[in-house]
Design a protein around this motif. Structure first.
Motif, PDB file in Angstrom:
ATOM      1  N   LEU A   1       0.908  -0.981   0.234  1.00  0.00           N
ATOM      2  CA  LEU A   1       0.156  -0.077   0.056  1.00  0.00           C
ATOM      3  C   LEU A   1       0.741   1.026  -0.243  1.00  0.00           C
ATOM      4  O   LEU A   1       0.845   2.427  -0.711  1.00  0.00           O
ATOM      5  CB  LEU A   1      -1.091   0.240   1.489  1.00  0.00           C
ATOM      6  N   ASP A   2       2.274   1.423   0.956  1.00  0.00           N
ATOM      7  CA  ASP A   2       3.501   2.080   0.660  1.00  0.00           C
ATOM      8  C   ASP A   2       3.435   2.431  -0.622  1.00  0.00           C
ATOM      9  O   ASP A   2       3.444   4.099  -1.140  1.00  0.00           O
ATOM     10  CB  ASP A   2       3.559   2.086   1.587  1.00  0.00           C
ATOM     11  N   THR A   3       4.176   1.424  -1.653  1.00  0.00           N
ATOM     12  CA  THR A   3       4.108   1.783  -2.476  1.00  0.00           C
ATOM     13  C   THR A   3       3.124   2.771  -3.710  1.00  0.00           C
ATOM     14  O   THR A   3       3.393   3.772  -4.136  1.00  0.00           O
ATOM     15  CB  THR A   3       4.853   0.302  -3.012  1.00  0.00           C
ATOM     16  N   TRP A   4       1.977   1.791  -2.967  1.00  0.00           N
ATOM     17  CA  TRP A   4       1.186   2.792  -4.147  1.00  0.00           C
ATOM     18  C   TRP A   4       1.142   3.937  -3.676  1.00  0.00           C
ATOM     19  O   TRP A   4       0.918   4.700  -5.062  1.00  0.00           O
ATOM     20  CB  TRP A   4      -0.044   1.686  -4.242  1.00  0.00           C
ATOM     21  N   ALA A   5       0.722   4.046  -2.486  1.00  0.00           N
ATOM     22  CA  ALA A   5       0.149   5.637  -2.643  1.00  0.00           C
ATOM     23  C   ALA A   5       1.247   6.993  -3.171  1.00  0.00           C
ATOM     24  O   ALA A   5       1.235   7.980  -3.184  1.00  0.00           O
ATOM     25  CB  ALA A   5       0.575   5.404  -0.866  1.00  0.00           C
ATOM     26  N   ARG A   6       3.107   5.934  -2.776  1.00  0.00           N
ATOM     27  CA  ARG A   6       3.666   7.123  -3.545  1.00  0.00           C
ATOM     28  C   ARG A   6       4.074   6.825  -4.520  1.00  0.00           C
ATOM     29  O   ARG A   6       4.336   8.059  -5.184  1.00  0.00           O
ATOM     30  CB  ARG A   6       5.385   5.810  -3.129  1.00  0.00           C
ATOM     31  N   ASP A   7       3.675   5.615  -5.636  1.00  0.00           N
ATOM     32  CA  ASP A   7       3.159   5.981  -6.865  1.00  0.00           C
ATOM     33  C   ASP A   7       1.877   7.157  -7.064  1.00  0.00           C
ATOM     34  O   ASP A   7       2.383   8.218  -8.041  1.00  0.00           O
ATOM     35  CB  ASP A   7       3.004   4.703  -7.307  1.00  0.00           C
ATOM     36  N   GLN A   8       0.861   7.294  -5.962  1.00  0.00           N
ATOM     37  CA  GLN A   8       0.015   8.582  -6.699  1.00  0.00           C
ATOM     38  C   GLN A   8       0.211   9.399  -5.842  1.00  0.00           C
ATOM     39  O   GLN A   8      -0.092  10.600  -6.477  1.00  0.00           O
ATOM     40  CB  GLN A   8      -0.967   7.806  -5.980  1.00  0.00           C
ATOM     41  N   ARG A   9       0.842   9.803  -5.412  1.00  0.00           N
ATOM     42  CA  ARG A   9       1.197  11.171  -4.933  1.00  0.00           C
ATOM     43  C   ARG A   9       2.370  12.416  -6.049  1.00  0.00           C
ATOM     44  O   ARG A   9       2.770  13.012  -6.382  1.00  0.00           O
ATOM     45  CB  ARG A   9       1.970  11.579  -3.608  1.00  0.00           C
TER      46      ARG A   9
END
Lengths: 271, 260, 393, 503
Positions: free
Chosen positions: C264-272
């Motif tokens: 989830l962190d990876t995904w959120a980072r990509d989103q940001r």
């Protein structure tokens, strides 16, 4: 700029004194000012520097904090003057055994680091600003005395001293008026400015350290404000109003700068 | 009133700097003490005021007697010397050191120093402590009162020194080398001031190595050499001096004059 | 590790799209206006649903209200389960049972609701009990079922109350059961107050809706990646093995939670890095990642409870919670979290801690008060012979 | 800058052995002696060093610890215990029945003044038969006496008499049977413990435990983040977010049954008058006091909100200056220039707080401010551990205290509120409360107990022996380097034997 510096220095030095007078005249209650609904407010028209995390007005605390060092540091200066000036002047004037004894005593005091001396006094007799001021004054006296001793000794046999004596001026008058007041008041004033700055730094440091453990074991304890304990009280708060931490630090820096400039201008004109 | 110093002996260790010196200063007269450098004349003069620092305990014995009216008889003693001289310094004897500028407090305006002397003298209490009249008495402008010693020329400093002594109201004045380093016109002016002081009844002890001064204003002459008085006589007819040392000095002076 | 490093270097090929990109979160990140369209019609209800304040939401209409109602029904069922466990354990541990009390009657009702056998409790009713209790017990012994309405309530308040519940469940009455407690005098002069064990059961039946929603409306804020991939399945799709192992090992639960965090962190980072400012606003304001993460962990905790691994369940729920407001219902901390936590604590023997979780529920959901009271009794019973210890600080 | 200076020595300790578990306490226990422990810190150290006859399983059931087998007589009046034969003290001497007898006697001994005396009051006497057989005789029939036998057993051979004083040398050279033995008291006030290879169930898996005193809680979190510590007993609310987001740290809920209070010394005027106490509590805005400390729940009585004993019908007092004024006037006070006076004397009180109580400064300043606005002058003093025990506990020389009580899951407030309670240093006394507390202890009907204690709650709220403040959620933080951590909800280290350091 360099011409303005002495005046800027004096202005910066006088600022806390003026603030002190203002604070004594004002009717700000440091204890009753808590209002958590104002916690960590940013600066606004009502609160020029915002509020700390207990909702106390930072500007008023900054102003009131002058009470914790202006008076005591003046007291420290008086202590240093009362001890240092006579000791330095008399041993410089008289020379011989009295000078050796006095200087031995003063050197003993001076051999302890000043900060340690102040901490020792606090530990032994309790922690109050007046006591810290007394200790700082005593700790500073040897420095002042030594400076005066050196100058008096070198002035002791100048022509005008002999002439003054020949004119029948009493030794006391030559020493206090001509040597100290007329010729060395700048030196003494410079040391007083230095002591003022030293005491501010000392009080701020102690109050900061005291503020860290939350119980105010050193220096000025909350709720009484001090620039040191204001910083300690706020800096760990993640949501703190940044001014509540910065303002006391800046104030300290400005006054110290003022002291440096003033002190330097006093040296320059001396030479 | 006159000052008599008798049998002064000043020792540095075992060496005698001054031995068996006696002298008299009389009111309205100028006694000139002449001698080469190091002959002990300044030391003798200062011992009159108890200002012999740095070589004590050097004074072995001396009687200082100030006669007439309040007679003070002070056998020199190591003890309590400072206090013994309190009534002497200032009210009786003032001293103008060799470098008059050094004799002034460097950080106090001239006027204030004169005012101090006036206050000390006790003769001008109350409102009348203005230094200006005293400056005028030594031919200085009133504005000199606002100057600091470092702003004064040598001659001005010398005049200020005299003004101080006058203001102090001293009966006797010891003047150490008043003309050294002054050009002839200034020199004349200073001598004029000294004469005027004498004429107002002040007794002067003039210390110099310049015998010409004796001719110009001396009443009595003392010549010192290596700590001893070698000539003690009225200032008239200097050619008749007895001692070889005094004669040598006199000849030197004449040669100097001739060259000029 | 190497993979992670590669993914961070600029020369690495673009990562394959995460399954999250096609889920509801990915969709609203890609098209923030989709979110606006979805919630505009029923804004209040959606806001309440997002804040996990279901009681408020299900009074509205439309999909969010129905979804909130379903969630509330599920919560009521969980509370009912807790209460049933509470009755069973409390009365088993309570010895001797107070003479003449109606407690066994309610214990029997609770057991009957939970699908157990009520008779062992009803037989404990003393003959010197309150005649009303006696009469009700005898009637219930004759018809020990709650699937049909009672034949005759005989004017007995206890039977009337049971019948009222049944009527409401069968849709034969619009009236909601009152849920008042039964009181009887205590020896000490106070009143013994016995909560109605049927209340949460009835609520769960009445609140359950037949949600017809499809698409974004059905999935928004849920633990599903798509209509068919929810909970632990979703975790598997995301590359996190949701296998809890054969034993109740909390460390395994922790490592599952941590690997989920990585995904989830990876995904959120990509989103940001890539998402539009509007979408990023949604990401932060809606606490999208924390909310989804909380729901996934919660469903895994449920799974752990099903497998009889209460310690793992405790760990998973605690990971799912927002500890900055640990006793507050909010977007991340849903009522279900507290219900699951209470159950997990109860099953691992930590009755007192279960009360901590239940107490949060009782503030907004009065039907949990019964469970709270009966589990409170259980906690007291467990400590009866102990001596309390207290310390400063 | 200063913080770095102060932290430098603390950071340097990060080089200590990798196999040790270092945890932080706000203050090192002054006394390591289970007969006199009054703080959680001491209780935690006791857990490392000593064992009880029984202890808690991870499911919180009572399980034998030093006991091999037991047998309760039919009348419930005697319990015969056979001690384990494979247990020895840290000095190698075997555990014997007389140790149990000694411990009970020492706790009961009036001269010992043990704060734990109440824990053995149900034991009439202890008889030993041979080395390992102990017979406990009870004052009244017991149903499950094992549940009460969890107190720590002390070695009789380490004491000369059953009258033990607080200053007994045992406090610095404790001897137990526990999983760890005390190796050294270090210069920095830390204590090093080493695994006891002779311990119950074998040697504990972590070889060394170090208790470090870090009085500034703000640094505790930093030290944990910098891996200079492996565990924090209790995390400040403001550090929770950072620690929760750190993947190297696990948070464990810990010690939830605790509440803060401002206690009145009721043996001293003016707080012997309930009206003054009530008035003071009406002058305090507890919500505003709590706001700067963190999130917590305001309480109306001596139980936390989730307790079965909490009386939800009693609401927490809220600020009401008119009510306070009425009460103070009834008590003989008059308002002069906004400040309350009685017989010309201004109402000035001293508030004592423990030096290491977290966030105490904020609370104290805030309280001082609120009471000043309400017309009461408060002076503040911070006491260190020794002063605290002497002034508050023994001499009862104080006006007001700010402190916190922590309870195990029984939440037994008898010691705090009963007129003969060992922790009732405020001298609270209400016969009705005494009776209710006795009833609550005697009954076997949980609902009777609940009703009685809920009434105690209401009465305590009414009498205001203290201003009940709030309960804060608390968490322990432990490095992920430590595996299989299970924390006892009260004693913390009960299951430390199974903890181990991962790779």
């Amino acid at each position: 700029m360099s011409a303005l510096r002495p005046w800027a220095g004096v202005a910066l030095l006088l600022l806390p004194v003026l603030i002190w007078v203002l604070s004594l005249a004002a009717n700000y209650d440091v204890i009753a000012d808590v209002d958590v609904s104002r916690a960590s407010l940013a600066p606004s028209v009502d609160h020029w520097l915002g509020c700390d995390h207990l909702g106390r007005d930072v500007l008023w605390r900054l102003i009131t904090a002058s009470e914790s060092f202006v008076g005591p540091s003046l007291f420290a200066c008086v202590v240093a003057l009362v001890i240092g000036v006579p000791a330095g002047a008399l041993s410089g004037w008289l020379g011989g055994l009295p000078a050796s004894l006095t200087r031995f005593g003063l050197t003993t005091v001076a051999s302890l680091p000043r900060f340690v001396l102040v901490l020792l006094v606090c530990a032994a007799f309790g922690n109050s600003v007046q006591l810290i001021a007394l200790a700082a004054g005593v700790a500073y006296a040897p420095t002042l005395a030594e400076a005066i001793y050196a100058r008096i000794q070198s002035f002791r046999h100048r022509g005008f001293v002999l002439a003054g004596q020949a004119h029948g001026l009493r030794s006391g008058r030559i020493l206090w008026l001509h040597l100290l007041w007329v010729n060395h008041r700048r030196l003494i004033l410079r040391h007083c400015v230095q002591l003022f700055a030293y005491f501010l730094l000392l009080e701020t440091t102690l109050s900061y350290i005291g503020g860290l453990d939350g119980a105010g074991s050193f220096g000025v304890a909350q709720p009484d404000p001090s620039w040191g304990n204001m910083i300690a009280f706020e800096w760990r708060e993640p949501q703190a109003n940044i001014w509540a931490t910065l303002a006391p630090g800046l104030a300290t820096a400005l006054v110290l700068l003022g002291a440096t400039w003033t002190g330097r201008s006093l040296i320059e004109e001396q030479a | 009133m006159s000052v008599h110093l008798r049998s002064l002996r000043i020792l540095a260790g075992k060496r005698a700097l001054v031995s068996q010196v006696s002298l008299h200063i009389l009111p309205g007269q100028i006694t000139v003490l002449v001698g080469a450098s190091g002959s002990g004349k300044t030391l003798t003069a200062r011992s009159l005021l108890g200002l012999v620092h740095g070589i004590e305990p050097g004074i072995v014995a001396a009687d200082l007697e100030i006669q007439d009216g309040e007679v003070i008889h002070r056998p020199y003693a190591a003890v309590d010397r400072e206090r013994a001289f309190v009534p002497v310094r200032g009210p009786l004897i003032a001293w103008l050191p060799q470098n008059p500028r050094a004799a002034l407090d460097p950080l106090q305006a001239v006027g204030a120093q004169i005012r101090d002397c006036l206050k000390l003298s006790g003769q001008n209490t109350g409102l009348d402590v203005a230094p200006e009249p005293w400056l005028e008495r030594v031919s200085l402008a009133k504005s000199v009162g606002r100057l600091y010693p470092h702003q004064l020329s040598g001659g001005m400093a010398q005049r200020v020194g005299i003004a101080l002594a006058l203001a102090r109201g001293s009966r006797f004045l010891i003047v150490d080398e008043p003309t050294t380093g002054l050009d002839p016109s200034l020199r004349a002016g200073i001598l004029e001031e000294l004469k005027r002081a004498r004429d107002s009844g002040v007794g002067l002890l003039l210390i110099t190595h310049d015998l010409r001064l004796v001719r110009q204003l001396g009443d009595h002459l003392l010549v010192m050499d290596r700590g001893c008085i070698v000539e003690d006589r009225p200032a008239q007819d200097l050619s008749a001096m007895q001692s070889a040392q005094a004669q040598a000095l006199w000849q030197a002076t004449l040669r100097l004059e001739a060259r000029q | 590790m190497l993979l992670l490093w590669l993914s961070c270097t600029p020369t690495a090929p673009p990562m394959a799209p995460s399954p999250l990109d096609s889920a509801w979160m990915g969709q609203i990140m890609a098209q923030p206006q989709l979110f606006t369209q979805t919630v505009d019609s029923e804004r209040t209800a959606w806001v309440a649903l997002h804040a996990n304040s279901w009681r408020g939401a299900h009074r509205g209409t439309g999909t969010p209200a129905r979804r909130a109602s379903d969630l509330h029904a599920d919560l009521a069922l969980r509370v009912a389960g807790l209460e049933a466990t509470g009755w069973e354990r409390t009365l088993s541990a309570w010895s001797p049972l107070p003479a003449g009390s109606a407690l066994p009657f309610f214990a029997g009702l609770s057991a009957l609701e939970a699908g157990g056998a009520p008779t062992k409790w009803w037989k404990l009713i003393d003959t010197d009990a309150d005649p009303v209790v006696l009469q009700a017990t005898q009637a219930m012994l004759k018809q020990p079922t709650l699937s049909t309405r009672l034949a005759d309530t005989m004017g007995n308040p206890l039977l009337e109350r049971v019948d009222q519940h049944l009527a409401a469940r069968l849709g034969e009455s619009e009236e909601w059961p009152s849920g008042t407690a039964w009181t009887e005098p205590l020896s000490s002069g106070e009143a013994r107050s016995i909560p109605d064990p049927q209340l949460p059961w009835t609520l769960s039946v009445m609140l359950l809706s037949t949600d017809q929603a499809v698409g974004m409306e059905a999935l928004l804020f849920s633990d599903c990646l798509s209509a068919s991939v929810c909970g632990p399945d979703a975790m598997a799709v995301l590359g996190v093995d949701p296998n809890l192992g054969p034993s109740d090992n909390p460390n395994l639960a922790r490592s599952i939670a941590q690997s989920l965090d990585q995904v989830l962190d990876t995904w959120a980072r990509d989103q940001r890095k890539n998402a539009s400012p509007e979408a990023l606003g949604l990401l932060e304001d809606l606490q999208v990642v924390q909310k989804f993460r909380g729901q996934l962990l919660l469903s895994l905790a449920d799974e752990a409870l099903d497998q009889g691994h209460p310690k793992q369940a405790v760990v998973l729920v605690q990971y799912a919670m927002d500890l900055n407001a640990p006793r507050t219902l909010g977007p991340v901390n849903s009522p279900t979290h507290f219900a699951v936590l209470a159950q997990a604590h109860l099953e691992s023997g930590h009755t007192r801690e279960a009360l901590d979780a239940l107490e949060v529920l009782t503030r907004s959901y009065p039907e949990a008060v019964g469970a709270d009271e009966i589990l409170g009794d259980l906690a007291i019973l467990e400590g009866l012979d102990r001596q309390g210890d207290s310390k400063e600080n | 800058m200063f913080s770095l200076l102060i932290m430098a020595p603390l950071l340097s300790m990060s080089t200590a052995g990798a196999a040790s578990f270092r945890y932080a306490e706000d203050q090192a226990p002054g006394i390591v002696n289970p007969l006199f422990s009054t703080t959680m810190g001491e209780a935690r150290v006791n857990e490392l060093l000593f064992d009880g006859l029984y202890s808690d399983s991870q499911e919180l059931a009572t399980v034998p610890d030093l006991v091999q087998s037991d047998e309760l007589s039919e009348d419930g009046l005697t319990l015969t215990l056979r001690l384990r034969s494979d247990v020895s003290w840290h000095d190698g001497r075997p555990l014997q029945g007389q140790d149990v007898a000694f411990t009970v006697q020492a706790m009961k001994e009036p001269g010992t003044l043990s704060t734990e005396a109440g824990r053995v009051s149900f034991i009439e006497r202890v008889e030993t038969q041979g080395d390992s057989l102990v017979v406990l005789h009870f004052t009244e029939p017991q149903v499950r006496p094992q549940d009460k036998l969890t107190f720590k057993i002390l070695p009789s051979h380490a004491f000369s008499s059953t009258v033990v004083t607080r200053s007994d040398s045992f406090r610095t050279r404790p001897l137990g049977t526990g999983p760890y033995k005390l190796v050294t008291y270090n210069d920095d006030n830390s204590i090093t413990f080493q695994a006891n290879s002779e311990g119950l169930g074998g040697k504990a898996r972590i070889a060394e435990v170090v208790m470090r005193e870090v009085s500034d809680k703000s640094y505790q979190a930093k030290l944990l983040l910098y891996e200079s510590l492996e565990g924090l007993v209790r995390v400040l609310p403001r550090d929770l977010a950072v620690l929760q987001n750190n993947r190297k740290i696990e948070l464990y809920p810990y010690q939830t049954n605790s509440w803060w209070y401002v206690g009145f010394n009721q043996a001293r005027a003016p707080f012997d008058d309930a009206r003054v106490r009530q008035a003071m509590s009406y002058l305090v805005d507890v919500d505003a006091l709590l706001a700067p400390v963190g999130t917590g729940e305001v309480l109306s009585g001596p139980f936390v909100r989730s307790s079965p004993f909490y009386n939800h019908q009693v609401s927490p007092r809220t600020y009401n200056d008119t009510r306070a004024a009425t009460l103070l006037e009834e008590a003989g006070f008059a308002s002069e220039g906004g400040m309350w006076t009685r017989d010309g004397e201004p109402l000035t009180v001293t508030l004592s707080a423990h030096r290491t109580l977290e966030s105490a400064q904020e609370v104290v300043i805030n309280l001082q401010s609120q009471l000043r606005s309400g017309g009461v002058t408060v002076e503040v003093e911070f006491l260190d551990e020794a002063e605290w025990k002497a002034r508050i506990w023994r001499q009862q020389d104080y006006d007001l205290v700010l402190s916190q009580w922590s309870f195990d899951r029984n939440e037994d407030v008898r010691e705090q509120l009963h007129s003969d309670g060992a922790r009732n240093f405020g001298s609270y006394s209400n016969p009705e409360v005494d009776a209710l507390l006795n009833e609550a202890r005697a009954t076997r009907d949980p609902q009777v107990k609940k009703a009685a204690l809920r009434k105690v709650h209401a009465l305590a709220s009414q009498d205001s022996p203290m201003i009940f403040l709030w309960t804060l959620d608390s968490y322990s933080a432990i490095s992920t380097r430590v595996d299989d951590v299970v924390i006892h909800p009260f004693y913390f280290f009960t299951w430390v034997r199974q903890w181990h350091m991962g790779s």
